[in-house]
Design an enzyme around this catalytic site. Structure first.
Site, PDB file in Angstrom:
ATOM      1  N   HIS A  72      -2.136  -4.502  -4.305  1.00  0.00           N
ATOM      2  CA  HIS A  72      -2.912  -3.649  -3.400  1.00  0.00           C
ATOM      3  C   HIS A  72      -4.025  -2.873  -4.110  1.00  0.00           C
ATOM      4  O   HIS A  72      -4.289  -1.713  -3.809  1.00  0.00           O
ATOM      5  CB  HIS A  72      -1.993  -2.691  -2.658  1.00  0.00           C
ATOM      6  CG  HIS A  72      -1.026  -3.363  -1.723  1.00  0.00           C
ATOM      7  ND1 HIS A  72      -1.286  -4.562  -1.116  1.00  0.00           N
ATOM      8  CD2 HIS A  72       0.218  -2.978  -1.306  1.00  0.00           C
ATOM      9  CE1 HIS A  72      -0.261  -4.905  -0.355  1.00  0.00           C
ATOM     10  NE2 HIS A  72       0.666  -3.973  -0.463  1.00  0.00           N
TER      11      HIS A  72
ATOM     12  N   HIS B 295      -1.954  -1.051   6.009  1.00  0.00           N
ATOM     13  CA  HIS B 295      -0.528  -1.093   5.676  1.00  0.00           C
ATOM     14  C   HIS B 295       0.274  -0.133   6.559  1.00  0.00           C
ATOM     15  O   HIS B 295       1.102   0.636   6.051  1.00  0.00           O
ATOM     16  CB  HIS B 295      -0.326  -0.762   4.203  1.00  0.00           C
ATOM     17  CG  HIS B 295       0.855  -1.440   3.580  1.00  0.00           C
ATOM     18  ND1 HIS B 295       2.138  -1.326   4.072  1.00  0.00           N
ATOM     19  CD2 HIS B 295       0.949  -2.252   2.488  1.00  0.00           C
ATOM     20  CE1 HIS B 295       2.969  -2.012   3.303  1.00  0.00           C
ATOM     21  NE2 HIS B 295       2.263  -2.595   2.341  1.00  0.00           N
TER      22      HIS B 295
ATOM     23  N   GLU C 286       0.436  -7.263   8.202  1.00  0.00           N
ATOM     24  CA  GLU C 286      -0.820  -7.032   7.501  1.00  0.00           C
ATOM     25  C   GLU C 286      -1.655  -8.313   7.525  1.00  0.00           C
ATOM     26  O   GLU C 286      -1.305  -9.305   6.890  1.00  0.00           O
ATOM     27  CB  GLU C 286      -0.540  -6.630   6.054  1.00  0.00           C
ATOM     28  CG  GLU C 286       0.407  -5.450   5.909  1.00  0.00           C
ATOM     29  CD  GLU C 286       1.060  -5.418   4.534  1.00  0.00           C
ATOM     30  OE1 GLU C 286       0.315  -5.264   3.535  1.00  0.00           O
ATOM     31  OE2 GLU C 286       2.301  -5.562   4.456  1.00  0.00           O
TER      32      GLU C 286
END
Length: 778
Positions: free
Chosen positions: A532, A603, A738
């Site tokens: 991420h 998220h 996601e």
């Protein structure tokens, strides 16, 4: 008889204000109202009763706006103007001053009338001057001049922002939109048609006039740094950092423009602070415009208090100088070295030097920064002063009157930063719990609502969706996302609750990749890989926010070249829109100046049940995908696209999340549940359903649509967290869907490319759409 005289003397003495007996030193505050929310009442400190203070302020207001010498005139049912009576004209200076007083006194009708007149007669609707205001008009609205004067725009914008904060934007005038329009028009000026930005972009200082002839110098009395702090906090125009830079530049400029001994300044200066030589009587000397400078510095000190030491020295200097000229006799025009001018400015045939109320007012107001015993005398003289004709017959109800009321508002603690009202959110979140500065940038909570009762609360810290209220089958508002009540909880946590993810969502193996033959090493986060975007990914960034309207929020962020190891300056814009068909539409856009890789997502953790702290095993899940990407022991894709046929990964038909989550299937056992990437069957068609989740408890359906090729389904196997309303979030207490590109694409030649090059536009969309079903069947 002697006893009678003594008694009378004691009665008179008892009626004097406390420091009227023995002047004493003041103690300036060391924090501003932006930080404390408090305002100093020097009249009360002097011993005046609050009833007296209020009565005198109301009388000053009456004289200015309602009395026989008023400057405010209503026109028809909806308009009004402020007239400079001695010149019989209407000026943007006075109109914007009037609006500022009106919003400070909570007089909405007066404010609206003045604004409507300004828009109708003064604001340009097209051409090179679009958005600016003709600075001078006749009282019938005919323009005496077409061009603007920058101080008018300065006050208009600030007053409109305060009106937005005080009254909202849903009662006839969208004040915030009007302020943003002026700002956007100004920032677009580039000299075309000889019209420029009212902020000189090189120096970040306000111009005297925004045209190519007069934007090369400035007026010290136009400098009110705290106004830019207001814009940075509540203009929501995506320029917060720039406005803070303007505030700092303005404070530094005043150091150079003001004489270090006398505290006097020229009416006009170059940007380096040296006097501007106009060849006319107005310019290089301390005259009428300059009276405003002590008042403005008092405002900046009271509100921001960011230049404390210099401003205190300035206050002492100018009061010492004026005191040396005689506290009851100092005049209103000087050379900046303190010598008397030989050429006085003439107004309507009047040319005398005077002990003018405007300067009496502003020199008293600067007592807010002072600590010497002279200040109480300035305050006392101002308290006793009236706006009336001078000995030569000259009378200025307009300029003297406005400086009188502004100074009195300051000294009585009534000239205030008007902050937004605490909004009641459906989720119970308090916007005030999200107001903080992180790395000198403001954090806030933004509330979006649609006509059907959906509400989304988003913070610009990490671009996080903090709450999402959706009506359930009984029309009860239900928060369907996990999060925290306060910004402090987000700042101390390391999780991704509701966050924007970037530069690269999901994993990149070994935290490196090769692009155009060059190895790029990026920050690691977990198992030696990048996850991420790394520990300093977009989920920790401060985004510039623009609330476009009640249903749309734009977030912008510049990820600089080398940030987290990624190449290229990446300009990112993310737009959250709450649509009237009950969807949260997230649009991601990005451009770069060097080849880089990009994979952006959100998220959010969803629980649709409406039961805080519950698990999501009974939620139904459906994902429109025939294949998924299995991973190795460290969660890096193997490169294989594996069929879901005959496996617990087959979610093509709605099935309870808990139905197979603990099956003895290797991929599920590695992740202790679902944490996998599915390859969608949608072929990038955003009109085709990508995924769906249903809660049989609430009846809430969430459908997901995207133009992305993949979706990550994660069932929240993390540690327990204490979330909103003190709820304990259990393991498997939420799920994530996601939308994304393939994980580790930069290292997987068989996966679609995530490379973005200069001249290309990255565009990604994710839509979470909500509806209700009365049965659990899809």
């Amino acid at each position: 008889m002697r006893l009678l005289y003594l008694t009378s003397f004691l009665l008179v003495l008892a009626c004097l204000p406390a420091w009227g007996q023995t002047p004493k030193k003041l103690k300036p505050w060391d924090k501003g109202a932006f930080e404390t929310g408090n305002y100093r009442n020097l009249f009360a400190e002097a011993g005046y009763a609050q009833e007296e203070i209020d009565a005198k302020l109301n009388n000053i207001f009456y004289n200015l706006f309602e009395g026989p010498n008023k400057v405010y005139f209503e026109q028809g049912d909806s308009l009004a103007y402020i007239s400079d009576l001695k010149n019989n004209d209407v000026r943007t200076e006075g109109m914007s001053y009037g609006m500022m007083v009106a919003v400070q006194f909570d007089k909405k009708e007066m404010f609206d009338r003045l604004w409507r007149w300004s828009k109708k007669y003064m604001q340009h609707n097209d051409g090179a001057l679009k958005g600016y205001f003709a600075w001078n008009c006749k009282t019938d609205g005919t323009r005496n001049a077409q061009g603007p004067a920058s101080d008018g725009e300065l006050y208009y914008i600030t007053a409109l922002i305060f009106a937005s904060n005080r009254w909202g934007n849903d009662l006839g005038i969208n004040y915030l939109k009007e302020a943003q329009y002026i700002l956007d028009c100004a920032m677009a000026k580039d000299g075309t048609g000889e019209v420029t930005n009212f902020i000189n972009m090189k120096y970040k200082l306000i111009t005297f006039v925004p045209d190519v002839q007069r934007d090369t110098y400035t007026d010290p009395s136009y400098h009110i740094p705290a106004f830019y702090e207001v814009w940075a906090q509540w203009a929501y125009d995506g320029r917060s950092e720039f406005w803070r830079e303007c505030a700092a530049a303005s404070r530094n400029y005043l150091h150079t423009a003001i004489h270090p001994q006398t505290g006097l300044n020229p009416d006009q200066t170059e940007y380096d602070g040296s006097p501007h030589h106009t060849g006319r009587i107005i310019g290089k000397k301390f005259r009428f415009d300059s009276w405003r400078v002590p008042l403005n510095i008092a405002l900046d000190y009271s509100w921001a208090c960011k230049d404390r030491e210099w401003q205190q020295s300035y206050g002492h200097n100018i009061q010492n100088f004026l005191y040396s000229q005689g506290i009851d006799t100092f005049v209103d025009q000087y050379n900046i070295d303190g010598t008397i001018v030989t050429d006085t400015f003439q107004t309507r045939g009047y040319k005398a030097l005077r002990h003018s109320l405007g300067l009496v007012a502003s020199s008293a107001a600067v007592s807010l920064v002072c600590s010497h015993p002279k200040s109480p005398e300035f305050i006392d003289r101002f308290w006793k002063a009236d706006n009336k004709p001078y000995n030569d017959g000259y009378f200025d109800a307009y300029y003297d009157g406005f400086l009188q009321i502004f100074a009195f508002m300051h000294l009585s603690g009534n000239y205030r930063i008007i902050v937004p009202k605490e909004e009641t959110t459906l989720s119970g979140l308090k916007p005030s719990d999200f107001i903080v500065e992180v790395e000198s940038k403001p954090v806030a909570l933004y509330v979006l609502k649609n006509k059907n009762g959906l509400e989304a609360c988003i913070t610009n810290y990490g671009g996080r969706l903090v709450s999402l209220m959706v009506p359930d089958k009984n029309s009860k508002p239900t928060d369907v996302v996990l999060g925290y009540d306060k910004i402090t909880d987000y700042l101390k946590s390391r999780d991704y609750l509701g966050a924007l993810i970037g530069r690269y969502g999901n994993r990149i193996a070994n935290a490196k990749f090769t692009l155009d033959g060059i190895e790029q090493k990026i920050l690691t986060f977990g198992n030696g890989h990048s996850l991420h975007g790394g520990v300093r990914g977009f989920h920790t960034c401060l985004w510039d926010a623009i609330q476009v309207n009640g249903q749309t929020l734009e977030l912008r962020y510049l990820s600089v070249d080398g940030e987290a190891g990624f190449p290229g300056n990446l300009n990112v814009k993310v737009t959250y829109t709450l649509t009237d068909d009950n969807a949260v539409d997230i649009r991601y856009e990005a451009t770069t100046d060097k080849p880089t890789v990009v994979n952006l997502t959100n998220h959010s953790y969803f629980n649709l049940s409406g039961v805080p702290g519950s698990q999501i095993a009974d939620h139904l899940i459906q994902i429109n995908a025939d294949r998924f990407t299995p991973f190795d022991a460290t969660f890096i894709p193997t490169g294989v696209l594996e069929s879901v046929d005959g496996t617990p990964m087959d979610l093509r038909k709605p099935i309870a999340i808990g139905a197979h989550i603990d099956d003895p299937y290797e991929q599920l056992q590695k992740a202790k549940g679902y944490d996998h990437n599915w390859v969608l069957n949608t072929q990038g068609d955003i009109t085709i359903l990508a995924a769906k989740a249903i809660s049989e408890t609430s009846g809430i359906i969430m459908e997901v649509y995207t133009n992305e090729p993949c979706i990550q389904f994660y069932t929240g196997m993390g540690k327990k967290n204490n979330g909103k309303l003190g709820v304990n979030y259990p393991s498997r207490g939420a799920f994530c869907l996601e939308t994304q590109h393939f994980p580790d694409s930069p290292n997987q030649p068989n996966f679609p490319s995530t490379v973005l090059r200069p001249g290309e536009n990255y565009v990604s969309r994710c839509i979470y759409k909500f509806s209700i079903c009365q049965s659990t069947k899809p």
